[in-house]
Design a protein around this motif. Structure first.
Motif, mmCIF file in Angstrom:
data_model
loop_
_atom_site.group_PDB
_atom_site.id
_atom_site.type_symbol
_atom_site.label_atom_id
_atom_site.label_comp_id
_atom_site.label_asym_id
_atom_site.label_seq_id
_atom_site.Cartn_x
_atom_site.Cartn_y
_atom_site.Cartn_z
ATOM 1 N N ASP A 123 -36.513 32.678 -16.851
ATOM 2 C CA ASP A 123 -37.634 31.705 -16.626
ATOM 3 C C ASP A 123 -38.770 32.405 -17.193
ATOM 4 O O ASP A 123 -39.794 31.910 -17.786
ATOM 5 C CB ASP A 123 -38.007 31.246 -15.284
ATOM 6 C CG ASP A 123 -36.950 30.212 -14.950
ATOM 7 O OD1 ASP A 123 -36.061 29.572 -15.865
ATOM 8 O OD2 ASP A 123 -36.655 29.808 -13.491
ATOM 9 N N LYS A 124 -39.013 33.665 -16.730
ATOM 10 C CA LYS A 124 -40.206 34.405 -17.008
ATOM 11 C C LYS A 124 -40.489 34.652 -18.823
ATOM 12 O O LYS A 124 -41.379 34.539 -19.419
ATOM 13 C CB LYS A 124 -39.954 36.141 -16.795
ATOM 14 C CG LYS A 124 -40.254 35.998 -15.311
ATOM 15 C CD LYS A 124 -40.117 37.536 -14.898
ATOM 16 C CE LYS A 124 -40.173 37.536 -13.276
ATOM 17 N NZ LYS A 124 -39.887 39.210 -12.772
ATOM 18 N N THR A 125 -39.181 34.714 -19.571
ATOM 19 C CA THR A 125 -39.173 34.605 -20.919
ATOM 20 C C THR A 125 -39.565 33.256 -21.513
ATOM 21 O O THR A 125 -39.898 33.098 -22.762
ATOM 22 C CB THR A 125 -37.852 35.211 -21.621
ATOM 23 O OG1 THR A 125 -37.000 34.283 -21.240
ATOM 24 C CG2 THR A 125 -37.544 36.511 -21.125
ATOM 25 N N LEU A 126 -39.453 32.263 -20.837
ATOM 26 C CA LEU A 126 -39.492 30.685 -21.444
ATOM 27 C C LEU A 126 -41.077 30.444 -21.364
ATOM 28 O O LEU A 126 -41.240 29.438 -22.020
ATOM 29 C CB LEU A 126 -38.656 29.944 -20.643
ATOM 30 C CG LEU A 126 -37.063 30.227 -20.698
ATOM 31 C CD1 LEU A 126 -36.426 28.906 -19.792
ATOM 32 C CD2 LEU A 126 -36.673 30.224 -22.014
ATOM 33 N N TRP A 127 -41.605 30.767 -20.350
ATOM 34 C CA TRP A 127 -42.988 30.539 -20.061
ATOM 35 C C TRP A 127 -44.106 30.292 -21.344
ATOM 36 O O TRP A 127 -44.730 29.518 -21.748
ATOM 37 C CB TRP A 127 -43.627 31.095 -19.084
ATOM 38 C CG TRP A 127 -45.241 30.808 -18.631
ATOM 39 C CD1 TRP A 127 -46.376 31.386 -19.098
ATOM 40 C CD2 TRP A 127 -45.520 29.630 -17.759
ATOM 41 N NE1 TRP A 127 -47.412 30.797 -18.774
ATOM 42 C CE2 TRP A 127 -46.840 29.658 -17.756
ATOM 43 C CE3 TRP A 127 -44.974 28.895 -16.773
ATOM 44 C CZ2 TRP A 127 -47.649 28.860 -17.019
ATOM 45 C CZ3 TRP A 127 -45.513 28.299 -15.996
ATOM 46 C CH2 TRP A 127 -47.056 27.965 -16.274
ATOM 47 N N PRO A 128 -44.252 31.647 -22.003
ATOM 48 C CA PRO A 128 -45.185 31.807 -23.055
ATOM 49 C C PRO A 128 -44.785 30.554 -24.316
ATOM 50 O O PRO A 128 -45.712 30.141 -24.824
ATOM 51 C CB PRO A 128 -44.925 33.053 -23.739
ATOM 52 C CG PRO A 128 -44.153 33.980 -22.643
ATOM 53 C CD PRO A 128 -43.482 32.996 -21.869
ATOM 54 N N GLU A 129 -43.301 30.242 -24.538
ATOM 55 C CA GLU A 129 -43.359 29.653 -25.510
ATOM 56 C C GLU A 129 -43.428 28.091 -25.319
ATOM 57 O O GLU A 129 -43.896 27.258 -26.069
ATOM 58 C CB GLU A 129 -41.697 29.681 -26.146
ATOM 59 C CG GLU A 129 -41.316 28.510 -27.195
ATOM 60 C CD GLU A 129 -41.699 28.678 -28.472
ATOM 61 O OE1 GLU A 129 -41.732 28.018 -29.298
ATOM 62 O OE2 GLU A 129 -42.690 29.853 -28.779
ATOM 63 N N THR A 130 -42.941 27.799 -23.863
ATOM 64 C CA THR A 130 -43.589 26.401 -23.419
ATOM 65 C C THR A 130 -44.753 25.933 -23.470
ATOM 66 O O THR A 130 -45.236 24.998 -23.719
ATOM 67 C CB THR A 130 -42.778 26.228 -22.015
ATOM 68 O OG1 THR A 130 -41.326 26.426 -22.225
ATOM 69 C CG2 THR A 130 -43.043 24.763 -21.536
ATOM 70 N N ALA A 131 -45.650 26.833 -23.080
ATOM 71 C CA ALA A 131 -47.112 27.004 -23.114
ATOM 72 C C ALA A 131 -47.578 26.819 -24.499
ATOM 73 O O ALA A 131 -48.618 25.643 -24.679
ATOM 74 C CB ALA A 131 -47.770 28.153 -22.340
#
Length: 388
Positions: free
Chosen positions: A261-269
């Protein structure tokens, strides 16, 4: 003359909005005057209306980019007319289940034989294994579910499969016919070889096998654990969702397996900002997204809450906690009422198309709820054309 795009989009929306099958939604269009009006179908067109199989063909013709374009048109209309607020970004992930039976090692072996049987029948090739013996093993497997009896049965079945796979590999290399059929046979062979390697890894004592095959019909499905008591493991793909505080679904992303999940946050933002044309005032997620980097994303957002009250000022803590709780509610509605609970399309591309269609229906339903509750401003209604 083809069916107008206006009618096709209307049919897809009704299909997702009411969770209907292709056959049922076409029958509903023929019988329901309200749906005919919504889909812009005239009385003259009803006599020669489309066959339900055309919807499957149209999905393939639209593809992912086509459905994304439809979603963008609807979402941008709601954003430009200020129906959707850019106040908060609420992010969470869940599992998009695939339509498969619970996988077992020996059950997958029997399923592999079924796949090889389909190829043999298509090319009129006699079976290269003892079908009577295989049926007897299948019968024993269904009658005896004790672990002590399943293990020797598994080894016996695996031995027959290993021999059959070697013969199948030789057969595939000599097949004649259309390029499409040969390509399908080669893809099946690659999948069966990977499955055989995974069986060997398991027999060698490996417990965590990456990209483990759980279905031959859904090769992109993976076993995913999300920390729930029941079910403790689900089979499908990871679905990353973002909402605003009103409950509108802003972005959907599909991933094979379970990425961190930590790696998904920047792209989703980044996708959220791109779609909303600006940074939100609040960015809210659970502790699974927590990291030093993510506590600064998106830039320009004063309040970033990642599961701990100390992340924001005391006066903002109540709002953030309520928004975090609301995210669970939004996902629950999406999964139980808006079709996100189970994908009926195959492959990761099918899951992506399914998610986009469900997102369109979800946002339209949310708009109708706000409209019926009179929570949309008169200025927005005038811009949309619902108020003179």
């Amino acid at each position: 003359m083809g069916t107008p795009i206006r009618t096709i989009v209307g049919i897809f929306i009704v299909l997702k909005f009411r969770l209907l099958s292709d056959r049922t939604v076409v029958n509903q269009v023929k019988e329901n005057r309200y749906i005919q009006y919504f889909c812009n179908v005239s009385d003259e067109d009803l006599f020669t209306f489309m066959h339900h199989s055309n919807l499957s063909k149209l999905r393939k013709r639209f593809g992912i980019k086509g459905i994304e374009a439809i979603d963008a048109v609807i979402f941008n209309l709601l954003r430009i007319t200020k129906v959707i607020d850019n106040d908060s970004m609420l992010i969470d992930s869940t599992v998009l289940l695939n339509n498969i039976v619970y996988p077992t090692d020996i059950g997958l072996i029997f399923k592999a034989f079924k796949k090889m049987e389909q190829v043999a029948k298509h090319y009129h090739i006699p079976f290269w294994w003892d079908d009577r013996e295989l049926k007897q093993l299948w019968r024993e497997y269904n009658l005896n579910r004790k672990k002590s009896e399943i293990i020797p049965l598994f080894f016996e079945t695996l031995l027959i499969f290993s021999s059959g796979l070697r013969t199948f590999e030789k057969i595939v290399q000599t097949l004649e016919g259309s390029e499409k059929d040969k390509e399908k046979a080669l893809q099946l062979l690659e999948l069966l070889i990977l499955f055989q390697r995974q069986n060997e890894q398991k027999l060698a004592g490996e417990r965590h096998i990456p990209n483990r095959i759980v279905s031959f019909d859904e090769p992109d499905a993976r076993p995913i654990k999300k920390g729930k008591k029941h079910p403790d493991c689900e089979f499908g793909s990871t679905l990353q969702l973002s909402f605003n505080r009103q409950g509108f679904m802003v972005t959907t992303e599909n991933f094979i397996g379970k990425p961190n999940d930590k790696t998904l946050w920047p792209e989703t933002a980044r996708l959220f900002e791109q779609k909303m044309k600006g940074a939100p005032e609040y960015a809210i997620g659970d502790q699974g997204y927590r990291s030093r980097v993510n506590q600064k994303i998106p830039q320009g957002t004063p309040n970033i809450f990642l599961g701990k009250s100390s992340d924001v000022n005391e006066e903002e803590q109540g709002y953030c906690r309520k928004a975090r709780s609301a995210t669970e509610g939004f996902i629950s509605v999406a999964k139980n009422l808006r079709g996100f609970g189970l994908s009926l399309y195959r492959g990761i591309d099918g899951d992506r198309i399914w998610s986009l269609l469900c997102q369109i229906a979800y946002n339209l339903k949310k708009f109708l709820q706000l409209y019926n509750d009179e929570k949309i401003s008169e200025e927005s209604l005038m811009k949309i054309g619902l108020l003179g």
